[in-house]
Motif scaffolding. Structure first.
Motif, short mmCIF file in Angstrom:
data_model
loop_
_atom_site.label_atom_id
_atom_site.label_comp_id
_atom_site.label_asym_id
_atom_site.label_seq_id
_atom_site.Cartn_x
_atom_site.Cartn_y
_atom_site.Cartn_z
N ARG A 184 5.18 108.79 44.83
CA ARG A 184 4.99 110.19 44.48
C ARG A 184 6.30 110.94 44.33
NH1 ARG A 184 2.74 109.87 49.84
NH2 ARG A 184 4.15 110.67 51.45
N ASN A 185 6.19 112.06 43.60
CA ASN A 185 7.19 113.12 43.61
C ASN A 185 8.53 112.72 42.99
OD1 ASN A 185 8.26 115.65 44.11
ND2 ASN A 185 8.89 115.17 46.20
N GLY A 186 8.51 112.40 41.68
CA GLY A 186 9.79 112.11 41.03
C GLY A 186 9.63 111.80 39.56
N MET A 187 10.72 111.31 38.95
CA MET A 187 10.75 111.03 37.52
C MET A 187 11.26 109.61 37.28
SD MET A 187 12.90 113.08 34.57
CE MET A 187 12.23 114.64 35.15
N ILE A 188 10.74 108.97 36.23
CA ILE A 188 11.15 107.63 35.85
C ILE A 188 11.58 107.65 34.39
CG2 ILE A 188 10.42 105.23 35.60
CD1 ILE A 188 8.33 105.79 37.79
N ARG A 189 12.75 107.07 34.10
CA ARG A 189 13.28 107.07 32.73
C ARG A 189 13.72 105.66 32.33
NH1 ARG A 189 14.88 112.68 31.38
NH2 ARG A 189 15.52 111.79 29.39
N LYS A 190 13.67 105.39 31.03
CA LYS A 190 14.30 104.22 30.40
C LYS A 190 13.85 102.89 30.99
CE LYS A 190 18.45 106.53 28.67
NZ LYS A 190 19.92 106.50 28.61
N CYS A 191 12.59 102.56 30.76
CA CYS A 191 12.11 101.22 31.06
C CYS A 191 10.88 100.97 30.19
CB CYS A 191 11.79 101.03 32.54
SG CYS A 191 10.47 102.06 33.17
N ALA A 192 10.45 99.73 30.09
CA ALA A 192 9.28 99.43 29.28
C ALA A 192 7.99 99.84 29.98
CB ALA A 192 9.25 97.95 28.94
N ILE A 193 7.88 99.55 31.28
CA ILE A 193 6.67 99.84 32.05
C ILE A 193 7.08 100.48 33.37
CG2 ILE A 193 4.59 98.88 33.09
CD1 ILE A 193 4.93 96.46 31.23
#
Length: 549
Positions: A184-193
């Motif tokens: 929880r509680n965040g951001m994910i960048r630059k990956c396929a999955i």
């Protein structure tokens, strides 16, 4: 009193305060520590016989040999920092191993929460981060960044074997399922999955996560009783790879405020049962907003927002047996709203698409595409009922954007045909399950001033005139059941009349003394009130006459 003095005082008083890992971590971050003394239990062991175990900062947590085992709920309050295991959060160092080391420690200890430290840079993670049971990962508002848009997985589910974290992909034993886990509680960048999850099951959640420059938010395989809340996927995408892809027996899934601003939104295939999509959305896609393949039973799509879909909003072209309820969805600038697969489809569809769904901007232009608002309904086993709301006069035929077959049921819904606000009223059914079950049905709400809803009022001018109320209730002298409450305002004051109608008889409950007569007026109930004083011409009747069934 200082902390050292307080602890010494508690010890002298025979009390034993045991800080949790959360307390210790918060103290190390400079936060106030809740000082809750716990009475030492009589153990029959001297002070020197107590055990000391290392805390997350190298301190000592006091333990008792005879203390009861801590519950899973208590362990969930323990907090571990990924920075303590060497995570840098500098945007350059691969923090995958450090994060997984913290996860392994938490899982081995019986459960708890992992928290990321504050950093102005993202945590660089080549992945995958492995999530086993009883571990909550709190990104604490931080960003996890992979290598690029087309490679790598950020999170996957896993198990612990021989002191090692291992992915559980392909696992079929219950011991390999993941329970009580969260991200929880965040951001994910630059990956396929962002999430490749297998058997992510009971009480597992993904909350408040946003992805950017990620090909797919998640692939969810055989996930039972999981939920996602306040999650979003944005950025470049591939129409053939939906942002949220559920495969293989996903049951009792709850999605709330989950959105995709991508080419394809949601795909459910391989068997989906008891799916709730509440307040979800998909925008700007050339693929499908929501697609179903295989059996999908007990599906509710409620309060969704679907906009600028140049492909298909609800796609059943490759479905088999589906039961779906659509309620209160808003569709704006959408080309094909519904496609049931056509005359050669193998689908059998059940459910309802009711009048609370709203379609806007039909004929509008999105980029180079025109929004036709099409309903393609020619599947011979489509048993979904489509209710079309309309105001005022009913259209003679369906619009050209509707293509229907013989099995499709389209019902045009309205309260009445008219041209003013007074012509259309709400309807209500009230069920009371008591010793004598009652179902009451009728018009509800305050009538417009000077009117009794759905009735015509006639009050001649004069010193002692007869007022009539022409109702819309059929005259049934042997079976009619209705109720009335009327307020007569005349030159000499206001009278209240209220009671019930049984067949051709009225049972009054008021004490006004006003004479009231029921009669048959061309097959409808007429109410006559005599002796009305209306010399001024300002007499009115307000209230309601309602049918009871």
């Amino acid at each position: 009193m200082g902390l050292d003095r307080l602890f010494a005082s508690l010890r002298r008083a025979g009390k034993d305060w045991r800080p949790s890992r959360r307390d210790a971590l918060m103290a190390s971050l400079g936060s106030a520590v809740p000082l809750v003394p716990v009475m030492a239990q009589e153990s029959g062991v001297s002070g020197g016989g107590r055990e000391a175990v290392d805390g997350p900062q190298g301190g000592a947590l006091v333990a008792r040999r005879n203390a009861p085992a801590r519950t899973l709920q208590a362990k969930a309050l323990d907090v571990y920092s990924v920075n303590d295991k060497g995570a840098k959060g500098d945007g350059k160092t691969d923090d995958t191993a450090a994060i997984n080391a913290a996860i392994l420690e938490v899982h081995t200890a019986g459960g708890g929460e992992i928290i990321f430290g504050s950093s102005s840079n993202p945590y660089y993670v080549r992945g995958p981060i492995i999530v086993p049971s009883n571990v909550a990962i709190n990104l604490n508002g931080q960003t996890l960044m992979g290598d690029n848009f087309n490679s790598g997985t950020m999170f996957t589910t896993g198990i612990v074997r021989g002191g090692r974290l291992l992915p559980n992909k392909g696992a079929s034993q219950e011991a390999d399922y993941v329970l009580y886990a969260a991200v929880r509680n965040g951001m994910i960048r630059k990956c396929a999955i962002a999430f490749d999850l297998h058997n992510f099951n009971v009480s597992c959640t993904i909350d408040d996560i946003a992805t950017f420059e990620v090909l797919q938010f998640g692939i969810f395989h055989r996930c039972f009783y999981m939920s996602m809340n306040n999650c979003s996927a944005r950025g470049p995408s591939d129409p053939a790879r939906p942002s949220f892809h559920f495969t293989g027996d996903n049951n009792l899934i709850s999605l709330r405020r989950v959105s995709a601003t991508t080419e394809s939104g949601f795909l459910f295939e391989g068997g989906t049962t008891s799916l709730g999509m509440i307040g979800c959305s998909s925008e700007g896609g050339a693929g499908s907003a929501v697609a179903f393949r295989g059996d999908c039973l007990g599906v509710v799509i409620d309060s969704g927002y679907w906009e600028a879909i140049t492909g298909t909003v609800f796609d059943f072209t490759r479905a088999t047996v589906c039961s779906v309820s659509f309620r209160s969805n808003f569709m704006n600038y959408c080309d094909t709203v519904f496609d049931d697969g056509g005359e050669t489809s193998n689908s059998t569809l059940f459910g309802s698409f009711d009048e609370t769904n709203y379609l806007a901007s039909v004929g509008g232009v999105v980029g180079a595409s025109r929004s036709r608002g099409r309903f393609l309904l020619t599947c011979p086993r489509n048993f979904i009922r489509f209710d079309i709301p309309y105001a005022n006069a009913a259209p003679a035929t369906l619009g050209t954007n509707w293509t229907t077959g013989a099995a499709v049921r389209v019902v045009q819904e309205t309260g009445t045909v008219g041209f003013t606000l007074a012509d259309v009223r709400s309807r209500s059914r009230i069920h009371h399950h008591g010793p004598i079950p009652v179902v009451r049905e009728g018009d509800i709400g305050d009538p417009l001033p000077g009117h009794v809803d759905r009735c015509r009022i006639n009050i001649p001018r004069g010193a002692a005139v007869e007022a009539t109320i022409e109702t819309a209730i059929a005259w049934r002298p042997s079976s009619l059941r209705a109720t009335f409450i009327l307020s007569l305002s005349e030159d000499r004051g206001v009278s209240k009349l209220f009671g019930d109608i049984y067949g051709d008889q009225s049972v009054r409950h008021d004490r006004s003394g006003r004479e009231m007569v029921l009669e048959n007026a061309d097959g409808y109930v007429r109410i006559r009130l005599s002796g009305v004083i209306n010399q001024s011409g300002r007499a009115t009747i307000t209230g309601s006459v309602q049918l009871c069934t």
